[in-house]
Structures are given as structure tokens and as C-alpha cells.
Enzyme design. Structure first.
Site, PDB file in Angstrom:
ATOM      1  N   SER A 119       4.090   2.639   7.595  1.00 37.84           N
ATOM      2  CA  SER A 119       3.940   1.608   6.581  1.00 37.84           C
ATOM      3  C   SER A 119       5.255   1.102   6.010  1.00 37.84           C
ATOM      4  CB  SER A 119       3.095   2.162   5.429  1.00 37.84           C
ATOM      5  OG  SER A 119       1.886   2.680   5.905  1.00 37.84           O
ATOM      6  N   GLY A 120       5.347  -0.218   5.871  1.00 41.75           N
ATOM      7  CA  GLY A 120       6.456  -0.818   5.170  1.00 41.75           C
ATOM      8  C   GLY A 120       7.663  -1.161   6.014  1.00 41.75           C
ATOM      9  N   ASP A 130      -0.189  -7.603   1.741  1.00 44.35           N
ATOM     10  CA  ASP A 130       0.321  -6.226   1.716  1.00 44.35           C
ATOM     11  C   ASP A 130       1.848  -6.230   1.807  1.00 44.35           C
ATOM     12  OD1 ASP A 130       0.480  -3.490   1.755  1.00 44.35           O
ATOM     13  OD2 ASP A 130      -0.250  -3.258   3.817  1.00 44.35           O
ATOM     14  N   HIS A 158       0.811  -1.216   0.000  1.00 43.03           N
ATOM     15  CA  HIS A 158       0.000   0.000   0.000  1.00 43.03           C
ATOM     16  C   HIS A 158       0.845   1.267   0.000  1.00 43.03           C
ATOM     17  CE1 HIS A 158       0.346  -0.022   4.523  1.00 43.03           C
ATOM     18  NE2 HIS A 158       0.265   1.282   4.357  1.00 43.03           N
TER      19      HIS A 158
END
Length: 244
Positions: free
Chosen positions: A197-198, A104, A61
Site C-alpha cells: 500500500s501507498g 485512496d 487506507h
């Protein structure tokens, strides 16, 4: 279903604003040499982990329409550190089954090869499934108070993994699959916010998860932080690296 869609929109929207660790602490300088900052026009957008000298592992994402600048070897994102190395992403490879919620995970190919130093190192990938109550760490740059307060240095926070059943019970109507792992901080409000994120969940020195989504309030154990479980995607990761 409405609750699931709302939460999904929340973590995707917040993901564009930068990483957030709440209730954490300053990481020892360059003690997380695998950490990468994915930036757009000099602004941190997502985290990631260096898994090969020319590849970064992050969340699907985090994919955007323009190329990322990848910063390695950083402690402070604003200081002029001689340890920093910068690259451009030339290819984004999200998992083909990413559906806006599950799977994801994404690999980013760099336009060059990182030089391994004390401040820039690869991280190995966790093999096998995590046991419940594993002691792990996640890290990132950004909002340290869930209120727009940015840190001067990389932040990290301790994470304890939960059983899938316990996570499902807390999240209620949001799907928690076997390809996900959940974790909570030691305190009432400790963990990541959706914009972290990530970044990697690191357990026993290896990357076991990728920061995926959290609830409306950062670090709230009633809606545990959710990571993509890396061991579920080892074959896909190996295939991408072999073919690139």
C-alpha cells in the site's frame, strides 16, 4: 456487493502487514531514491514516495492512529545504512472524499526537511492520462512469494497498464472508476500484494499511481492490481502542499 466488501476488507487488513512484491527482482541499490518506508515500532507498514522535502505521498487506507516513522534512503530496511534518513509524521492528510475504496490517496507532512542526496530524491508527478499498455514499475519491501518470505533488499516489478474497460471486465462487480489505473505484470503471478500500500506506480520516471488494492491472490491478472490515478488529484495535491 458482497464480493466488493470482501475484497476491500482483504486489502485493508493485509495493508497492516507490510509491503509485498511477488515475481519481482532486486532493485539496483538506491535506484529508486524517492521510495519511503512508513514504519510503526521499526516494522514496515506501507510504502510511499517523497514528493517534497517535507511531504510523502501514500494511500489513504494507510492512515493509522499513531505517528509513522518515515525512513528515506534505504535499500535494506534491516541493514545499518549511512544513507538512511528518518523523520516522524506530524500531520496526515487523507483525501476528504476517501470512502474506503475510491480516492485512496494521502499526504504525510514530516517533522523536518529531507536532505537531498544520491539516495534521497524527489519524484515528479505524472501529467495527463496514461495510454493503455504503458510500461511502468512499482516497488516495495516485503513478502516476495505471497507466503511470508521477506526480501533482503528493495524489490521492483514491471507493470503494463490496462484500459479501464478491460480492467472493469476482469474485476466484474468491484467498482473501477476513472480515478483508478490498473496494471498487470509480465508473468502469471507478478505484481504487488495488498500490503504494498501507498507505493508509487512509476511511468516514464514520474509517479502515475499509488498502490491501492489487488485481489485475493497476489499478481493474478484475473484481478489486476489497482492504483489511484495521480493525475486525477494534481489540483488537490498542489493545494495541500501550498497550504502546508
Amino acid at each position: 456487493m458482497a464480493t466488493s466488501i470482501l475484497l476491500l476488507l482483504l486489502f485493508i487488513f493485509n495493508g497492516a502487514d507490510g509491503s509485498h512484491i511477488v515475481g519481482g527482482r532486486d532493485a539496483v541499490t538506491h535506484s529508486r531514491p524517492y521510495m519511503t518506508s512508513l514504519q510503526v515500532r521499526g516494522r514496515h507498514n506501507c510504502g510511499g514516495a517523497l514528493v517534497r522535502q517535507d511531504f510523502v505521498l501514500t494511500a489513504a487506507h494507510c492512515e493509522i492512529s499513531r505517528p509513522y516513522t518515515v525512513v528515506l534512503g534505504a535499500d535494506s530496511l534491516t541493514a545499518n545504512e549511512a544513507t538512511k534518513q528518518e523523520f516522524t509524521v506530524v500531520k496526515s492528510i487523507p483525501h476528504p472524499d476517501y470512502d474506503g475504496h475510491g480516492n485512496d490517496i494521502m499526504l504525510l507532512k514530516l517533522n523536518g526537511t529531507a536532505q537531498l542526496t544520491d539516495a534521497v530524491q524527489l519524484i515528479s508527478l505524472k501529467r495527463g492520462r496514461l495510454s493503455t499498455s504503458s510500461q511502468c514499475i512499482t516497488a516495495g519491501w516485503g513478502d516476495v512469494g505471497d507466503n511470508g518470505t521477506l526480501p533482503k533488499r528493495l524489490q521492483e516489478v514491471n507493470v503494463t497498464t490496462l484500459s479501464q474497460r478491460g480492467c472493469i471486465r476482469r474485476w466484474r462487480n468491484v467498482p473501477i472508476t476513472r480515478e483508478m489505473v490498473c496494471g498487470i505484470g509480465a508473468g502469471a503471478l507478478q505484481g504487488f500484494c495488498s500490503g504494498d500500500s501507498g507505493g508509487p506506480l512509476v511511468c516514464g520516471g514520474a509517479a502515475a499511481g499509488v498502490v491501492s488494492f489487488s485481489g485475493r491472490r497476489c499478481g493474478d491478472p484475473r484481478t489486476p492490481d489497482v492504483y489511484t490515478r495521480i493525475s486525477s488529484f494534481r489540483d488537490w495535491i498542489a493545494s495541500v502542499l501550498t497550504n502546508n
